[in-house]
Write an enzyme that holds these catalytic residues in place. Structure first.
Site, PDB file in Angstrom:
ATOM      1  N   GLY A 148      42.287  36.726  37.219  1.00 39.74           N
ATOM      2  CA  GLY A 148      41.450  35.536  37.090  1.00 39.74           C
ATOM      3  C   GLY A 148      42.180  34.427  36.350  1.00 39.74           C
ATOM      4  O   GLY A 148      43.125  34.682  35.597  1.00 39.74           O
ATOM      5  N   THR A 149      41.711  33.202  36.570  1.00 33.68           N
ATOM      6  CA  THR A 149      42.269  32.059  35.851  1.00 33.68           C
ATOM      7  C   THR A 149      41.397  31.779  34.635  1.00 33.68           C
ATOM      8  O   THR A 149      40.200  31.521  34.790  1.00 33.68           O
ATOM      9  CB  THR A 149      42.303  30.813  36.756  1.00 33.68           C
ATOM     10  OG1 THR A 149      43.031  31.135  37.932  1.00 33.68           O
ATOM     11  CG2 THR A 149      42.975  29.645  36.051  1.00 33.68           C
ATOM     12  N   TYR A 150      41.985  31.866  33.464  1.00 30.42           N
ATOM     13  CA  TYR A 150      41.268  31.575  32.219  1.00 30.42           C
ATOM     14  C   TYR A 150      42.135  30.646  31.398  1.00 30.42           C
ATOM     15  O   TYR A 150      43.361  30.817  31.374  1.00 30.42           O
ATOM     16  CB  TYR A 150      40.986  32.865  31.437  1.00 30.42           C
ATOM     17  CG  TYR A 150      40.329  33.915  32.295  1.00 30.42           C
ATOM     18  CD1 TYR A 150      38.996  33.789  32.660  1.00 30.42           C
ATOM     19  CD2 TYR A 150      41.056  34.981  32.810  1.00 30.42           C
ATOM     20  CE1 TYR A 150      38.394  34.717  33.489  1.00 30.42           C
ATOM     21  CE2 TYR A 150      40.467  35.920  33.640  1.00 30.42           C
ATOM     22  CZ  TYR A 150      39.130  35.782  33.973  1.00 30.42           C
ATOM     23  OH  TYR A 150      38.546  36.691  34.805  1.00 30.42           O
ATOM     24  N   GLU A 157      37.608  20.091  29.972  1.00 30.05           N
ATOM     25  CA  GLU A 157      37.277  21.142  30.938  1.00 30.05           C
ATOM     26  C   GLU A 157      36.884  20.590  32.311  1.00 30.05           C
ATOM     27  O   GLU A 157      36.709  19.383  32.501  1.00 30.05           O
ATOM     28  CB  GLU A 157      36.133  22.007  30.383  1.00 30.05           C
ATOM     29  CG  GLU A 157      36.624  23.186  29.547  1.00 30.05           C
ATOM     30  CD  GLU A 157      37.214  24.305  30.417  1.00 30.05           C
ATOM     31  OE1 GLU A 157      37.194  24.187  31.661  1.00 30.05           O
ATOM     32  OE2 GLU A 157      37.701  25.293  29.838  1.00 30.05           O
TER      33      GLU A 157
END
Lengths: 83, 474
Positions: free
Chosen positions: B163-165, B274
């Site tokens: 996953g992209t975190y 974000e």
């Protein structure tokens, strides 16, 4: 060429004085990357004043010792499972 | 042919006129982020950006905006660059049906060329790191894939997550990690921390162009991102074993960083601009201790600018959010025609559906909110009829303006879950959610005066083709 700033005495974000150098430019004497030991803010000495100078750093992004101490844990540390 | 690494994709982008080399020397800040920010402001078809003359660096190679237009997104999936967003989503959904495609394990990964371990680990010596937005707490890795396993079921390949975190560089060998509670890695970390154990992770940077698409995709917990990558590529995903952790990582990565999330440790992190178009932070977040870095010689550092939409992030998570929702809804409600979940990672979703009976569309809206992704994102759903294209916003606005009787067709549901990053949530992580039913009521819902709609004339489709031909040949 922008001359590298000497390590400032204080963090632009939280005004703490414990600032350390974490990296030097591969081309000598162009910039340094500095970090505040308290709020962990990291910046390069060639960045605009709004990111590097305590006087120009925006009020909305500043951080206090209390902000750090009371910051929310995400995610919260869960209880240890019974063994 | 699918791309096995980032470099071969960058070659294609360049041949297709979709990679722009910046010839002049630039400052690491604010130039690189500002240029990538600007790529989202110059209209359709923005190219990837390539920087290799960056002040103070001797050997930087930085790729930005690699997925940052519909053209680049189409090329990433091996489609013609002119493919429309709706066609890209439909083709994506078609390829999904091949899932799962087992990966192909290969030896001799290019990232095995160079290794640093232990006290020699220094992120600054490997990566030309830089800041994105003014208020960011530091330099981030925001387009890396993080691999981890379920400590309670470590041999389950599907439960291994990629996953992209977001990760903030907080030292030469330290990263702060944001595992959002609704994401799979947060489940892995919770299990590890309940046992008082560190969680091994591998972080891969500069991946082939399908990895960032699957790494941001809301799959079921036990579905493998590598097996989905194989389906989207139309060929098995090449993987290799990371030497320090034994985790499975993309064979073609530029850089593989291995280490552990330190058990039960939190340190101040952020803020960070974000995908919501707002900063989040600073909060106390888990910390990764890096123990080994492997990398290709002369590695390419790929990063992504995100801020006020649209940016590269919106292209990257638009189709990959729409398709899982479409598949999950259609599994129970075949009436669902199309899903457009391209707004802020699906905080707002537009669904086109036929109606089984009165009240049906509202049920589809509620179901969207209870899908795995919906639990953390879907806060507003607009439902439109089956003949309205949810990707055609003027049509959607027509449906909403003409079909909605607000008192009966707007439902507000209080105190539901959402990602803490959602700026309107109060407290963070809790929000009300809204369904706007802009479909035409059907029996026994007999409200309104919808008996005599004006439809396109039967001859219109032929005339549209004729007009296009005339325009093209004049």
């Amino acid at each position: 060429m922008t001359a590298p700033t000497a390590s400032p005495a204080v963090c632009p974000r939280c005004s703490d004085e414990a600032v350390r150098t974490v990296a030097h430019s591969p081309v000598p004497d162009v910039w340094e990357v500095l970090q505040c030991a308290r709020c962990l803010y990291m910046w390069r000495t060639t960045e605009p004043a709004r990111r590097t100078s305590p006087g120009a750093y925006p009020e909305r992004f500043r951080m206090t010792a209390e902000d750090i101490a009371t910051a929310l844990e995400v995610p919260a540390v869960p209880p240890l499972a019974a063994r | 042919m699918p791309y096995d690494d980032l470099r071969s994709f960058l070659d294609t982008l360049e041949k297709e006129g979709q990679l722009l080399r910046i010839p002049d020397e630039v400052l690491p800040e604010p130039d690189i982020a500002a240029a990538a920010n600007a790529a989202g402001r110059i209209g359709e078809g923005a190219p990837a950006l390539w920087f290799d003359r960056v002040k103070g660096f001797t050997d930087a190679r930085i790729a930005m905006n690699v997925h940052g237009s519909w053209r680049n997104h189409a090329l990433a999936l091996g489609m013609p660059k002119e493919t429309s967003p709706r066609e890209q989503v439909e083709e994506f959904a078609r390829r999904w049906d091949a899932f799962p495609v087992p990966p192909e394990r290969r030896a001799d990964a290019p990232w095995q060329e160079n290794t640093v371990t232990g006290g020699d680990v220094d992120l600054f010596a490997v990566l030309p790191l830089f800041r994105l937005n003014d208020g960011d707490g530091g330099f981030y890795l925001d387009k890396a894939a993080v691999v981890s396993r379920d400590p309670a079921d470590p041999d389950h390949f599907g439960k291994q997550n990629l996953g992209t975190y977001r990760m903030e560089v907080i030292g030469r060998d330290r990263l702060a990690l944001q595992p959002v509670p609704v994401h799979d890695i947060a489940q892995h970390l919770r299990t590890a921390e309940e046992r008082g154990e560190d969680l091994p992770v591998a972080i891969t940077l500069g991946n082939d162009p399908v990895i960032p698409i699957v790494a941001g995709m809301p799959l079921r917990y036990d579905q493998s991102e590598y097996e989905m990558a194989g389906a989207l590529r139309g060929a098995p995903m090449p993987i290799a074993t990371a030497p320090h952790t034994g985790l499975d990582v993309p064979w073609g990565a530029e850089v593989v960083i291995e280490g552990v999330v330190e058990s039960r440790v939190r340190q101040i992190e952020g803020p960070f601009g974000e995908f919501t178009g707002h900063y989040s932070g600073g909060r106390r977040m888990p910390v990764i201790r890096i123990e080994r870095i492997s990398y290709r010689s002369r590695p390419v550092f790929e990063s992504l600018y995100l801020g006020m939409p649209w940016t590269e992030c919106d292209y990257l998570v638009g189709p990959n959010t729409s398709v899982p929702l479409l598949k999950q809804l259609r599994a129970e409600f075949p009436e669902v025609r199309a899903v457009n979940a391209m707004y802020t990672h699906g905080l707002l979703v537009i669904i086109s559906t036929a109606k089984r009976y009165g009240g049906f569309a509202k049920a589809v809206g509620m179901r969207a909110m209870t899908t795995p992704h919906g639990l953390g994102y879907v806060s507003q759903v607009i439902l439109v009829d089956e003949d309205v294209d949810p990707f055609d916003l003027p049509q959607v606005m027509w449906a909403q303006s003409a079909k909605v009787n607000p008192r009966e067709d707007v439902l507000v549901l209080p105190n539901l879950s959402v990602v803490e990053l959602a700026p309107a949530s109060q407290p963070a992580g809790v929000t009300s959610k809204m369904i706007i039913d802009a479909t035409t009521p059907v029996a026994p819902d007999v409200r309104g005066n919808f008996g005599t709609p004006v439809k396109d004339l039967p001859e219109t489709a032929a005339w549209a083709a004729r007009l296009r031909t005339l325009l093209a040949t004049r």
